[in-house]
Design an enzyme around this catalytic site. Sequence first.
Site, mmCIF file in Angstrom:
data_model
loop_
_atom_site.group_PDB
_atom_site.id
_atom_site.type_symbol
_atom_site.label_atom_id
_atom_site.label_comp_id
_atom_site.label_asym_id
_atom_site.label_seq_id
_atom_site.Cartn_x
_atom_site.Cartn_y
_atom_site.Cartn_z
ATOM 1 N N CYS A 31 0.853 -1.186 0.000
ATOM 2 C CA CYS A 31 0.000 0.000 0.000
ATOM 3 C C CYS A 31 0.896 1.244 0.000
ATOM 4 C CB CYS A 31 -0.906 0.011 1.229
ATOM 5 S SG CYS A 31 -1.894 1.520 1.378
ATOM 6 N N ASN A 33 0.277 -3.726 -6.494
ATOM 7 C CA ASN A 33 -0.686 -2.854 -5.832
ATOM 8 C C ASN A 33 -0.764 -1.551 -6.624
ATOM 9 O OD1 ASN A 33 -2.378 -1.651 -3.826
ATOM 10 N ND2 ASN A 33 -1.353 -2.849 -2.250
ATOM 11 N N GLY A 57 -6.453 1.280 -12.052
ATOM 12 C CA GLY A 57 -7.161 1.418 -13.316
ATOM 13 C C GLY A 57 -6.285 1.102 -14.512
ATOM 14 N N GLY A 97 -5.293 -2.834 -13.341
ATOM 15 C CA GLY A 97 -5.817 -2.329 -14.601
ATOM 16 C C GLY A 97 -6.673 -3.262 -15.419
ATOM 17 N N GLY A 132 -10.205 -5.151 -9.689
ATOM 18 C CA GLY A 132 -10.428 -4.130 -8.676
ATOM 19 C C GLY A 132 -11.266 -2.960 -9.136
#
Length: 297
Positions: A126, A187, A212, A239, A260
């Site tokens: 993260c 990530n 994305g 993505g 995601g």
Amino acid sequence: MEESLLEVEVAGLKMRNPLILASGILGSYASSLNRISEHAGAVISKSVGVEEVEGYKNPVVVNYSHGIINAVGLSSPGAVKFAEELKAYKGSAPLIVSVFGSSPEEFAKVTSHFPFASAFELNLSCPHSEKYGLTVGSDPDLVKEIVKKVKKATNKPVFAKVSANVDVVEVGKAAEEGGADGIVAINTVKGMRIDIFTKKPILSNISGGVSGSAIKPIAIKCVWDLYEELEIPIIGSGGVTTWRDVVEFMLAGASAVEVGSVMYYSLRAIYSLKESLIAYARMVNCKLEELIGAAHG
């Protein structure tokens, strides 16, 4: 059945298709995970630590033309409370619990609260949390020690989620040496936006993690490099918006792929991807698992 064309196995984890709901995407409540599990190969919970984490103040998410930038701050109710919530998971796909910590001991302690998990994902990547994520995941020696501690604490598969903001192969090797059952790459990557009228950063944390379609080429390259150097399986992430993206990840070396940001635009995204992949597998007359690493020649 045609869906059998999509079946994959990652570190002993059998999945009916390679589509995994990524951590932090509709992953705070068991009810959401139950719903997504109807079509997913597996689902991953939002990341959780030992103690409750409040996260950052709004605004924490901003759209841009090629995806999303977020700085939620690993907000979490804490392991004890979150474990009670996840006990209500009755889904039809394996449940992977994402965990974070500031030390090897913390990571190991968190896993002890989730004996019902099918596997664990270690959040070592993260990019917008002070004490967690990339803060610990950028040190290969520490990554190796974290994985070792967690492997001693659980007999479930352990996947290390690594970042493109570091030497991904070096960190991936460290996780492999520590005993990781697989690597997740990648990530979100660091980024930010500035409001041209207020002349200030939009996110309260100033910067956040970019997700994305814009980061897909970065993720593909990381998966490719890891596949060249590691023996353990790789889960691609970053993505995915179409079935072509899934195929590309698998050709690069991914055994499965996390989905995601696209879920923010449609809760039926995984269903649509699954149906399209069935059509593709029929067209090329092969099982998807046959594609893993096929582009390496």
